[in-house]
Scaffold this active site. Structure first.
Site, PDB file in Angstrom:
ATOM      1  N   LYS A  14      -4.379  -6.016  -4.597  1.00  0.00           N
ATOM      2  CA  LYS A  14      -3.797  -7.009  -3.688  1.00  0.00           C
ATOM      3  C   LYS A  14      -4.342  -6.876  -2.270  1.00  0.00           C
ATOM      4  O   LYS A  14      -4.052  -7.706  -1.412  1.00  0.00           O
ATOM      5  CB  LYS A  14      -2.271  -6.891  -3.710  1.00  0.00           C
ATOM      6  CG  LYS A  14      -1.674  -7.264  -5.069  1.00  0.00           C
ATOM      7  CD  LYS A  14      -0.186  -7.007  -5.123  1.00  0.00           C
ATOM      8  CE  LYS A  14       0.370  -7.445  -6.471  1.00  0.00           C
ATOM      9  NZ  LYS A  14      -0.218  -6.716  -7.608  1.00  0.00           N
TER      10      LYS A  14
ATOM     11  N   LEU B  58       1.539  -0.849 -15.768  1.00  0.00           N
ATOM     12  CA  LEU B  58       2.513  -1.179 -16.812  1.00  0.00           C
ATOM     13  C   LEU B  58       3.724  -0.258 -16.738  1.00  0.00           C
ATOM     14  O   LEU B  58       3.598   0.955 -16.798  1.00  0.00           O
ATOM     15  CB  LEU B  58       1.867  -1.043 -18.187  1.00  0.00           C
ATOM     16  CG  LEU B  58       0.771  -2.048 -18.529  1.00  0.00           C
ATOM     17  CD1 LEU B  58       0.042  -1.628 -19.782  1.00  0.00           C
ATOM     18  CD2 LEU B  58       1.350  -3.438 -18.689  1.00  0.00           C
TER      19      LEU B  58
END
Length: 608
Positions: free
Chosen positions: A407, A446
């Site tokens: 990001k 995850l």
């Protein structure tokens, strides 16, 4: 029928006694018409000697301690040894007592012993297998993979009465195994035939029993299995079996990590050992998802001391207790409660413990939350990083590794912008410092706290619907252990100033992730439902690991690239950081996003 040891041993001894006496007398009467050398006294004495010797050798070879419902060739060999030695003892007694050995009678007795004692034991196993177990309601199971792992699973299921799965068929892509039988179970075809075999054999469960499968192969098999409505299970991964974490028979449900995780990067163990073994290591954010896993991975390489630094008391307590329980006094684990925003406290900790390596994972990472709280993102991700990095340089830490994110590339949001500026801080420090400063970028992790998977699982548990922002939104994914290993490996590759980026393969649609989680939970898409609620503040439709100016094809390590991300100049950057405290919220957001995207910074003009 489940007998206690105290009851089953006398019963087996009584049964064997009957068989021993029956065998020698039958042997005698078979040969009686052709020989008259056996007197009643000799027959009685031989019977007593044979009876005593049989029980003696049965005890020596522990025949009365065997669990006969699992009997196999090994048990048959044990029976043969005990019987042979008992017959040999009787033969020696005859030779000493009467001067001759009546071999034909003893031979017949030996054969009857083997037949009747072995038969009595194996008949019990057959009875349990064919009648007791078959009368229990078990789920018809298809095993994918007829190799060593698949056959081990089949054998375990056949012999374990506590498992409600009954293997009825194999599938395997090795055509040489087609139509062969393993433990009485037929190899019915290859993987492409799974839907057809499920219908024909009325399969209720599928077990994927090939632990060496790559993630791509697991996805392929799962997609074929998902065409049916049966439950899908999987064996553990080969690395977990090899490291002893689980056994080959530890069958579990297929998890989304199996489908979306990538094949793990192989580590350079020697270089990691060289940099960590015997060293003092400090991890900030040690109670978080990534930080705690980095601590677990580091402990495998036996550091001298591990400093667990974090702001949350309970999370630091948890990882501290876990590592102490696992490693005891082998590693000096020290929990430190501190906030990276408090510069004096960070310098105090760094001076006290003088770490050799620092892994900086402490950060605010939730994109929408940071849009609403930009000052907190700046304080933690920018000022916090600068505090820890400055302290590391001051006290001559050898290597400083910043955990960053995809990001940080072309960020339209506060969180990504603050992480890119954090990268710039360590890139600038690396230019003039003896400390090797590096950053590591990776995508979504995850199962980490605040990630989308726990949210989806909770929504499914509550009956749905699962909320997705946009049907076309994509993200990169990796597992927590893989991300942690990458961070540790990056520290060994560091020369100073690099931004390491993992080759993360193809991005995954969030909508596909939601669908997989629903089906893996045993529901249909229609039952749970998916609701699209629009992109949230600060979110991008897709993430990038490098922008077009940073792309560098050459890998420094398998699946690891070095980005060519250029930072803002040191003077300009640190002047900017100092001025952030006095800006309004709107000015703050505009400035950090502009800096992170290498755009012209108007606010800096006033500082000159």
């Amino acid at each position: 029928m489940n007998l206690t040891y105290q009851k089953r041993v006398p019963l087996l001894m009584l049964l064997d006694s009957i068989i021993v006496l029956f065998s020698i007398y039958v042997g005698y009467f078979i040969l009686h018409p052709y020989s008259d050398f056996y007197t009643s006294k000799l027959l009685l004495v031989s019977s007593i000697i044979l009876l005593i010797s049989h029980h003696l050798f049965a005890i020596i070879y522990r025949l009365y301690n065997k669990v006969w419902e699992y009997a196999s060739v090994g048990e048959l060999v044990t029976i043969a040894k005990a019987v042979t030695f008992s017959i040999a003892t009787a033969a020696i007694a005859q030779a000493v007592g009467v001067g001759t050995i009546y071999g034909r009678v003893l031979l017949i007795t030996w054969m009857l012993h083997i037949l009747l004692i072995g038969g009595s034991r194996f008949s019990w196993r057959m009875y349990r297998d064919q009648y007791i177990k078959s009368n229990q309601e078990k789920r018809r199971t298809l095993i994918v993979g007829a190799g060593s792992a698949g056959t081990a699973v089949a054998r375990q299921l056949l012999h374990n009465n506590d498992v409600d799965l009954k293997p009825v068929a194999f599938v395997d892509d090795d055509i040489k195994k087609y139509k062969l039988e393993i433990y009485g179970i037929s190899v019915c075809g290859d993987i492409e035939h799974i839907p057809e075999i499920v219908r024909k054999e009325k399969i209720q469960d599928i077990i994927i029993a090939i632990p060496s499968l790559s993630k791509v192969e697991i996805r392929r098999i799962y997609e074929i299995c998902a065409k049916t409505d049966v439950k899908i299970k999987i064996m553990p991964m080969i690395e977990d079996i090899m490291t002893g974490k689980v056994s080959v028979n530890a069958i579990r449900n297929v998890e989304v990590e199996d489908l979306l995780g990538r094949d793990p990067v192989e580590l350079d163990i020697s270089s990691i050992t060289e940099s960590i073994t015997g060293a003092t290591v400090l991890v900030t954010g040690a109670g978080g998802s990534i930080g705690s896993e980095i601590c677990r991975q580091i402990c495998k390489f036996s550091p001298k001391r591990l400093i667990l630094l974090g702001h949350g008391e309970f999370s630091i307590y948890n990882i501290d207790m876990e590592l102490r329980n696992q490693y005891g006094n082998k590693i000096d684990v020290i929990p430190v409660i501190a906030d990276v925003q408090e510069r004096a406290r960070i310098f105090e900790v760094m001076e006290e413990y003088l770490p050799d390596v620092v892994y900086h994972t402490a950060a605010h990472k939730h994109v929408p939350l940071m849009e609403y709280n930009p000052r907190e993102a700046v304080k933690n991700n920018i000022f916090g990083t600068k505090n820890v990095a400055d302290a590391a340089e001051t006290f001559r830490v050898n290597t400083f590794v910043l955990v960053s994110t995809d990001k940080a590339v072309n960020p339209p949001n506060v969180m990504g912008a603050t992480k890119r500026i954090a990268e710039m801080i360590i890139q600038n420090l690396a230019k003039e410092s003896n400390t090797k400063f590096v950053a590591v970028r990776f995508g979504n992790v995850l199962g980490s706290r605040g990630s989308v998977i726990p949210l989806f699982k909770k929504q499914i548990e509550d009956g749905g619907p699962v909320t997705v922002t946009h049907p076309d939104m994509t993200r990169y994914f990796m597992t927590i252990p893989e991300a942690s290993r990458l961070v540790i490996q990056a520290g060994t590759l560091a020369r100073g100033g690099e931004v390491f980026v993992l080759d993360m393969g193809d991005p995954v649609k969030i909508s596909d992730l939601a669908k997989n989680l629903i089906t893996l939970s045993g529901y249909t898409i229609e039952e749970i439902g998916i609701e699209y609620n629009g992109i949230r503040p600060g979110e991008k439709m897709y993430e990038e690991l490098l922008n077009e100016n940073e792309i560098q094809e050459k890998q420094i390590f398998p699946k690891i690239h070095i980005g060519k991300a250029e930072p803002l100049g040191k003077t300009e950057l640190f002047t900017l950081i100092s001025s952030l405290k006095d800006m309004t919220i709107d000015e703050l957001k505009e400035t950090i996003i502009s800096v992170a995207n290498n755009k012209e910074i108007t606010k800096l003009q006033i500082a000159e």
